[in-house]
Design an enzyme around this catalytic site. Structure first.
Site, PDB file in Angstrom:
ATOM      1  N   TRP A  19       0.664  -1.030   0.016  1.00  0.00           N
ATOM      2  CA  TRP A  19       0.038   0.081   0.041  1.00  0.00           C
ATOM      3  C   TRP A  19       0.874   1.549  -0.091  1.00  0.00           C
ATOM      4  O   TRP A  19       1.890   1.061   0.522  1.00  0.00           O
ATOM      5  CB  TRP A  19      -1.309   0.085   1.111  1.00  0.00           C
ATOM      6  CG  TRP A  19      -1.949   0.692   1.522  1.00  0.00           C
ATOM      7  CD1 TRP A  19      -2.524   1.194   1.298  1.00  0.00           C
ATOM      8  CD2 TRP A  19      -1.363   2.718   2.540  1.00  0.00           C
ATOM      9  NE1 TRP A  19      -3.770   2.341   1.386  1.00  0.00           N
ATOM     10  CE2 TRP A  19      -3.269   2.702   1.747  1.00  0.00           C
ATOM     11  CE3 TRP A  19      -0.504   2.770   2.437  1.00  0.00           C
ATOM     12  CZ2 TRP A  19      -2.981   4.155   2.700  1.00  0.00           C
ATOM     13  CZ3 TRP A  19      -0.336   4.109   3.160  1.00  0.00           C
ATOM     14  CH2 TRP A  19      -1.925   4.735   3.459  1.00  0.00           C
ATOM     15  N   SER A  86       4.938  -5.783   2.889  1.00  0.00           N
ATOM     16  CA  SER A  86       4.612  -4.960   3.544  1.00  0.00           C
ATOM     17  C   SER A  86       2.659  -5.060   3.084  1.00  0.00           C
ATOM     18  O   SER A  86       2.799  -6.493   3.894  1.00  0.00           O
ATOM     19  CB  SER A  86       4.345  -3.108   2.735  1.00  0.00           C
ATOM     20  OG  SER A  86       3.356  -2.313   3.734  1.00  0.00           O
ATOM     21  N   MET A  87       1.761  -4.666   2.297  1.00  0.00           N
ATOM     22  CA  MET A  87       0.278  -4.943   2.984  1.00  0.00           C
ATOM     23  C   MET A  87       0.426  -6.577   2.314  1.00  0.00           C
ATOM     24  O   MET A  87      -0.711  -7.247   2.276  1.00  0.00           O
ATOM     25  CB  MET A  87      -0.591  -4.261   2.629  1.00  0.00           C
ATOM     26  CG  MET A  87      -1.127  -3.960   1.273  1.00  0.00           C
ATOM     27  SD  MET A  87      -3.039  -3.191   1.275  1.00  0.00           S
ATOM     28  CE  MET A  87      -4.161  -4.052   1.598  1.00  0.00           C
ATOM     29  N   ASP A 216      12.629   0.951  10.336  1.00  0.00           N
ATOM     30  CA  ASP A 216      11.213   0.771   8.400  1.00  0.00           C
ATOM     31  C   ASP A 216      10.477   1.196  10.048  1.00  0.00           C
ATOM     32  O   ASP A 216      10.333   1.238  11.223  1.00  0.00           O
ATOM     33  CB  ASP A 216      10.536  -0.154   8.649  1.00  0.00           C
ATOM     34  CG  ASP A 216       9.783  -0.657   8.060  1.00  0.00           C
ATOM     35  OD1 ASP A 216       9.495   0.123   8.083  1.00  0.00           O
ATOM     36  OD2 ASP A 216       9.408  -1.656   7.414  1.00  0.00           O
ATOM     37  N   HIS A 245      11.183   1.295   4.820  1.00  0.00           N
ATOM     38  CA  HIS A 245      10.566   1.010   4.661  1.00  0.00           C
ATOM     39  C   HIS A 245      10.543  -0.118   2.914  1.00  0.00           C
ATOM     40  O   HIS A 245      10.438  -1.098   2.788  1.00  0.00           O
ATOM     41  CB  HIS A 245       9.535   0.998   4.748  1.00  0.00           C
ATOM     42  CG  HIS A 245       7.632   0.233   4.340  1.00  0.00           C
ATOM     43  ND1 HIS A 245       7.795  -0.458   4.776  1.00  0.00           N
ATOM     44  CD2 HIS A 245       6.931   0.117   3.486  1.00  0.00           C
ATOM     45  CE1 HIS A 245       6.787  -1.090   4.626  1.00  0.00           C
ATOM     46  NE2 HIS A 245       6.425  -1.286   3.844  1.00  0.00           N
TER      47      HIS A 245
END
Length: 283
Positions: A19, A86-87, A216, A245
């Site tokens: 995302w 990530s997501m 991150d 990140h």
């Protein structure tokens, strides 16, 4: 319609973006994997990139079902390797638990939101709900402005540290703004609130790699990458010291090498078929 790229020939790998970006996140990695003899399926999640933007379906059961639908459309019936950034890590977890570990040949969690983002009584290392509420408030007041600031933190970009170019920030912003406002908000609520701990029970025996930056600020490693390692003891955890990140850009060469070496024991060139496809997307 769900948009996806279908690159290369060989054992299939599904690359699930984070995302608020698109499947283009993984272009550099996909090229390396295709050169190593893999077939890469690279979707744009519903509501993002070139996929349609329905009102409903921004939950992890639906996201996992979308991945299954794409694999069916692509004619892939054998076990697949899953890479989630990530997501997208949540999709790796939910797809594996819903479809069964026999459907999964290997899994990679990169800067992942798994096992849980939000802080709770039994998850003290998570992000406080008040901070997540503040993110929602900033997004709804000025989504474009929020994304500009968010992406700087995403890539660890500031006065003293600029690990990526301004052009990379611009590209991320363009990708982020391709998503609809409703998908952006609803998907954020999903990754912020979903508890993936029950899903991780399905990973027993599944070769698993965890990659996470120690700096991150978006998804802190203490409550995610290191906790995933605890819950999947046989997994390999590689910490990127000092990295933010967006390691697929800030640590591109290392990231591509780590994932490619994990998913294939030796690189072997192959003539690549490159195409893009779309399938109907239910509301």
């Amino acid at each position: 319609m769900l948009y996806y790229k279908d690159w290369g020939q060989g054992d299939p790998v599904v690359l699930m973006h984070g995302w608020p970006l698109t499947g283009d996140t993984f272009d550099d990695l996909a090229i390396k994997l295709v050169e190593a003899g893999k077939r890469c399926i690279i979707p744009d999640r519903r509501g993002f990139g070139r996929s349609d933007q329905p009102w409903n379906g921004y939950d992890y059961d639906t996201f996992a079902d979308d991945v299954a639908a794409i694999l069916e459309d692509a004619g892939i019936n054998q076990p697949v390797a899953l890479v989630g950034f990530s997501m997208g890590g949540g999709e790796v977890a939910r797809f594996t638990s819903k479809q069964g570990k026999n459907r999964v040949s290997a899994a990679v969690f990169a800067s992942s939101v798994v096992p849980q983002v939000v802080q709770s009584d039994d998850w003290p290392d998570g992000v406080p709900q008040s901070k997540l509420d503040d993110i929602t408030k900033q997004m709804t007041e000025d989504r474009a402005g929020f994304m500009k600031t968010f992406l700087q933190q995403f890539y660890g970009w500031g006065v003293l540290s600029r690990p990526v170019s301004e052009a990379v920030l611009d590209s991320g912003f363009q990708q982020a703004m391709m998503a609809g406002a409703r998908p952006t908000y609803a998907a954020a609520a999903a990754w912020a609130s979903t508890d993936f701990r029950p899903d991780l029970q399905a990973f027993d025996g599944v070769p698993t790699l965890i990659l996470h930056g120690t700096s991150d600020a978006n998804v802190p490693i203490e409550g995610t990458g290191r906790k995933t390692k605890e819950l999947i003891p046989h997994a390999t955890l590689i910490e990127y010291d000092g990295s933010p990140h967006g390691i697929f850009e800030t640590d591109k060469e290392r990231f591509c090498k780590d994932v490619t070496e994990f998913l294939t024991r030796e690189s072997r060139g192959t003539s690549a078929d490159t195409s893009a496809s779309a399938i109907p997307l239910s509301n």
